[in-house]
Design an enzyme around this catalytic site. Structure first.
Site, PDB file in Angstrom:
ATOM      1  N   ASP A 180       0.826  -1.215  -0.191  1.00  0.00           N
ATOM      2  CA  ASP A 180       0.010  -0.016  -0.070  1.00  0.00           C
ATOM      3  C   ASP A 180       1.069   1.186  -0.022  1.00  0.00           C
ATOM      4  O   ASP A 180       2.098   0.993  -0.338  1.00  0.00           O
ATOM      5  CB  ASP A 180      -1.107   0.004   1.098  1.00  0.00           C
ATOM      6  CG  ASP A 180      -0.419   0.520   2.625  1.00  0.00           C
ATOM      7  OD1 ASP A 180       0.871   0.568   2.573  1.00  0.00           O
ATOM      8  OD2 ASP A 180      -1.295   0.900   3.467  1.00  0.00           O
ATOM      9  N   ASP A 205      -5.918  -5.244  -6.132  1.00  0.00           N
ATOM     10  CA  ASP A 205      -5.323  -5.979  -7.409  1.00  0.00           C
ATOM     11  C   ASP A 205      -4.198  -7.003  -7.033  1.00  0.00           C
ATOM     12  O   ASP A 205      -3.769  -6.756  -5.807  1.00  0.00           O
ATOM     13  CB  ASP A 205      -4.482  -4.801  -8.306  1.00  0.00           C
ATOM     14  CG  ASP A 205      -3.841  -3.834  -7.342  1.00  0.00           C
ATOM     15  OD1 ASP A 205      -4.345  -3.141  -6.691  1.00  0.00           O
ATOM     16  OD2 ASP A 205      -2.360  -3.763  -7.558  1.00  0.00           O
TER      17      ASP A 205
HETATM   18  N1  HPA Z   1       0.601  -0.562  -4.964  1.00  0.00           N
HETATM   19  C1  HPA Z   1       0.770   0.335  -4.080  1.00  0.00           C
HETATM   20  N2  HPA Z   1      -0.244   0.592  -3.447  1.00  0.00           N
HETATM   21  C2  HPA Z   1      -1.562  -0.083  -3.682  1.00  0.00           C
HETATM   22  C3  HPA Z   1      -1.804  -1.022  -4.520  1.00  0.00           C
HETATM   23  C4  HPA Z   1      -0.471  -1.353  -5.421  1.00  0.00           C
HETATM   24  O1  HPA Z   1      -0.606  -1.953  -6.394  1.00  0.00           O
HETATM   25  N3  HPA Z   1      -2.894  -1.228  -4.879  1.00  0.00           N
HETATM   26  C5  HPA Z   1      -3.533  -0.419  -3.922  1.00  0.00           C
HETATM   27  N4  HPA Z   1      -2.811   0.056  -3.100  1.00  0.00           N
END
Ligand code: HPA
Length: 236
Positions: A180, A205
């Protein structure tokens, strides 16, 4: 009371606040889950609301993306508005194979590539951890709902773009569950400023499979972590 980024009266904000990056998510929670809600901030369209959930007065505040933006709002909420408990309701990218989209991750701790904790912690590496009682309570709540949750270490990054597979494989090897952009900063502030916090992130994701939830699915999917956050906000 007015701080540089909040135009709320001190009495308008509860000492328990759910924070979320997206201002429209804060609006959605206020509209769909709180009763008698009032808007408590509109500076920079970083919306905030205070209302009632099961008779408990709770505030929902948005904070934007990344540690610097989150830190501004958390500092002002705690130092000027006497907030004592902060629940972060966020999203994350799944790293571990078992962490699938729509699952929920409770961040027990957060590693980071951000230098902000080192800057504030005399050059040493700060171990950013959640409040144990909140983590335990959230776990019990999630089991009662039968939601799929994972508990462990997440990685907070300053850069959403530009990471390569060498980096993702490295953090996977070290048992990082998800990635995150805020939790490590939230947890170090909670230790420094003496408030309790837990970061609850829905997997939006999967980094390796590149699966993503659609924007339509996002609203419904987040309802599970919203319910956990609100039930957690009820508890002492
Ligand atoms: N990366 C960083 N922060 C995030 C992501 C990610 O793929 N998905 C949701 N927050």
């Amino acid at each position: 009371m007015v701080t540089p980024h909040l135009n709320s009266n001190i009495s308008d904000i509860s000492d328990v606040v759910i924070i979320s990056g997206d201002p429209l998510r804060a609006k959605y929670i206020s509209k769909n889950f709180l009763k008698n809600s009032i808007q408590i901030n509109n500076v920079r369209s970083m919306f905030g609301y205070t209302g009632y959930y099961k008779k408990k007065r709770i505030s929902i505040m948005s904070h934007g993306m990344g540690i610097p933006s989150l830190s501004i709002y958390v500092n002002e909420l705690v130092s000027e508005y006497n907030v004592k408990k902060i629940i972060r309701l966020g999203t994350c990218g799944g790293i571990n194979k078992k962490v699938k989209i729509k699952d929920i991750v409770f961040a027990m701790g957060a590693s980071t590539d951000s230098s902000i904790n080192r800057l504030r912690f005399g050059g040493y590496d700060f171990s950013s951890i959640s409040d144990f009682k909140m983590l335990y309570q959230a776990y019990i709540i999630s089991k009662n709902y039968n939601f799929n949750v994972h508990i462990g270490n997440i990685f907070t990054t300053d850069s959403f773009y530009g990471k390569d597979s060498i980096f993702f494989n490295l953090i996977k090897k070290f048992n990082i569950l998800a990635i995150d952009m805020e939790t490590s900063g939230l947890y170090s502030l909670s230790s420094e400023l003496k408030f309790k916090s837990l970061s609850i992130c829905t997997v939006s994701d999967e980094i390796f499979s590149k699966k993503k939830i659609t924007s339509l699915e996002r609203e419904k999917t987040l309802n599970n972590s919203i319910l956990i956050s609100l039930d957690l906000a009820l508890l002492n």
